[in-house]
Design a protein around this motif. Structure first.
Motif, PDB file in Angstrom:
ATOM      1  N   UNK A   1       5.681  -6.044 -10.111  1.00  0.00           N
ATOM      2  CA  UNK A   1       4.263  -6.221  -9.801  1.00  0.00           C
ATOM      3  C   UNK A   1       3.541  -6.930 -10.945  1.00  0.00           C
ATOM      4  N   UNK A   2       3.778  -6.487 -12.181  1.00  0.00           N
ATOM      5  CA  UNK A   2       3.162  -7.159 -13.329  1.00  0.00           C
ATOM      6  C   UNK A   2       3.579  -8.631 -13.382  1.00  0.00           C
ATOM      7  N   UNK A   3       4.865  -8.877 -13.167  1.00  0.00           N
ATOM      8  CA  UNK A   3       5.380 -10.244 -13.185  1.00  0.00           C
ATOM      9  C   UNK A   3       4.689 -11.087 -12.105  1.00  0.00           C
ATOM     10  N   UNK A   4       4.551 -10.546 -10.923  1.00  0.00           N
ATOM     11  CA  UNK A   4       3.925 -11.285  -9.818  1.00  0.00           C
ATOM     12  C   UNK A   4       2.462 -11.586 -10.099  1.00  0.00           C
ATOM     13  N   UNK A   5       1.772 -10.665 -10.749  1.00  0.00           N
ATOM     14  CA  UNK A   5       0.380 -10.929 -11.112  1.00  0.00           C
ATOM     15  C   UNK A   5       0.326 -12.079 -12.116  1.00  0.00           C
ATOM     16  N   UNK A   6       1.195 -12.042 -13.124  1.00  0.00           N
ATOM     17  CA  UNK A   6       1.241 -13.128 -14.109  1.00  0.00           C
ATOM     18  C   UNK A   6       1.552 -14.468 -13.463  1.00  0.00           C
ATOM     19  N   UNK A   7       2.557 -14.483 -12.574  1.00  0.00           N
ATOM     20  CA  UNK A   7       2.918 -15.725 -11.870  1.00  0.00           C
ATOM     21  C   UNK A   7       1.756 -16.214 -11.006  1.00  0.00           C
ATOM     22  N   UNK A   8       1.040 -15.291 -10.385  1.00  0.00           N
ATOM     23  CA  UNK A   8      -0.113 -15.668  -9.568  1.00  0.00           C
ATOM     24  C   UNK A   8      -1.181 -16.336 -10.421  1.00  0.00           C
ATOM     25  N   UNK A   9      -1.376 -15.817 -11.615  1.00  0.00           N
ATOM     26  CA  UNK A   9      -2.374 -16.407 -12.505  1.00  0.00           C
ATOM     27  C   UNK A   9      -1.952 -17.821 -12.913  1.00  0.00           C
ATOM     28  N   UNK A  10      -0.669 -18.023 -13.180  1.00  0.00           N
ATOM     29  CA  UNK A  10      -0.162 -19.355 -13.524  1.00  0.00           C
ATOM     30  C   UNK A  10      -0.338 -20.294 -12.335  1.00  0.00           C
ATOM     31  N   UNK A  11      -0.026 -19.814 -11.154  1.00  0.00           N
ATOM     32  CA  UNK A  11      -0.166 -20.618  -9.943  1.00  0.00           C
ATOM     33  C   UNK A  11      -1.624 -21.071  -9.772  1.00  0.00           C
ATOM     34  N   UNK A  12      -2.548 -20.155 -10.023  1.00  0.00           N
ATOM     35  CA  UNK A  12      -3.964 -20.487  -9.859  1.00  0.00           C
ATOM     36  C   UNK A  12      -4.455 -21.468 -10.928  1.00  0.00           C
TER      37      UNK A  12
END
Length: 160
Positions: free
Chosen positions: A78-89
């Motif tokens: 979950x933490x990883x996915x949040x970080x990846x989402x921030x990079x994507x944005x």
């Protein structure tokens, strides 16, 4: 009966039926709004639907409700996915991100914190360290980036 929607949602996800997974898991959350795993699976469903922001929101809520000692691998994901989402944005890929643009540096630091929290929860995932290294490189924290890349290689070789 309260678990029926949850299991239908997870089953739909596992069968790659994302619309029904979303429907059932959303209903499961309405029935039991503090059941952490419903948010986790709905986050994975949103990733499957390429709804990155919605996925990050669900993973954040999962982390909020999960007991700190339970499901540590899922917390890491979950933490990883949040970080990846921030990079994507910020632009989708590391090569498209310019840290000198106003606000980007702070957002990169925040994404790094999520990647680092992922490595604390599950330090066996090379992806977690690789993404940390990528952000550290953008932040010009070269020595830390090199260490994270070395950890990535060590884990990748161990899992090969």
């Amino acid at each position: 009966m309260e678990w029926a929607h949850f299991y239908l949602g997870v089953g739909s996800f596992l069968n790659n039926d994302m619309p029904n997974a979303q429907k059932y898991l959303s209903h499961a959350i309405k029935q039991s709004p503090k059941r952490a795993l419903s948010y986790y699976w709905l986050g994975k469903t949103y990733l499957g639907l390429n709804k990155i922001y919605d996925a990050a929101t669900q993973f954040y809520t999962f982390i909020k409700y999960i007991h700190p000692d339970e499901e540590t691998a899922k917390q890491g994901e979950a933490y990883f996915s949040i970080g990846k989402s921030m990079i994507y944005m910020l632009g989708g890929g590391y090569s498209e991100i310019d840290p000198s643009i106003e606000g980007n540096y702070g957002k990169l630091e925040k994404a790094l914190k999520y990647f680092e929290m992922a490595t604390v929860k599950d330090n066996s995932k090379a992806d977690y360290f690789f993404n940390s290294a990528q952000v550290l490189s953008l932040l010009k924290r070269t020595d830390e980036a090199i260490n994270a890349y070395k950890k990535t290689i060590a884990l990748d070789n161990k899992n090969s």
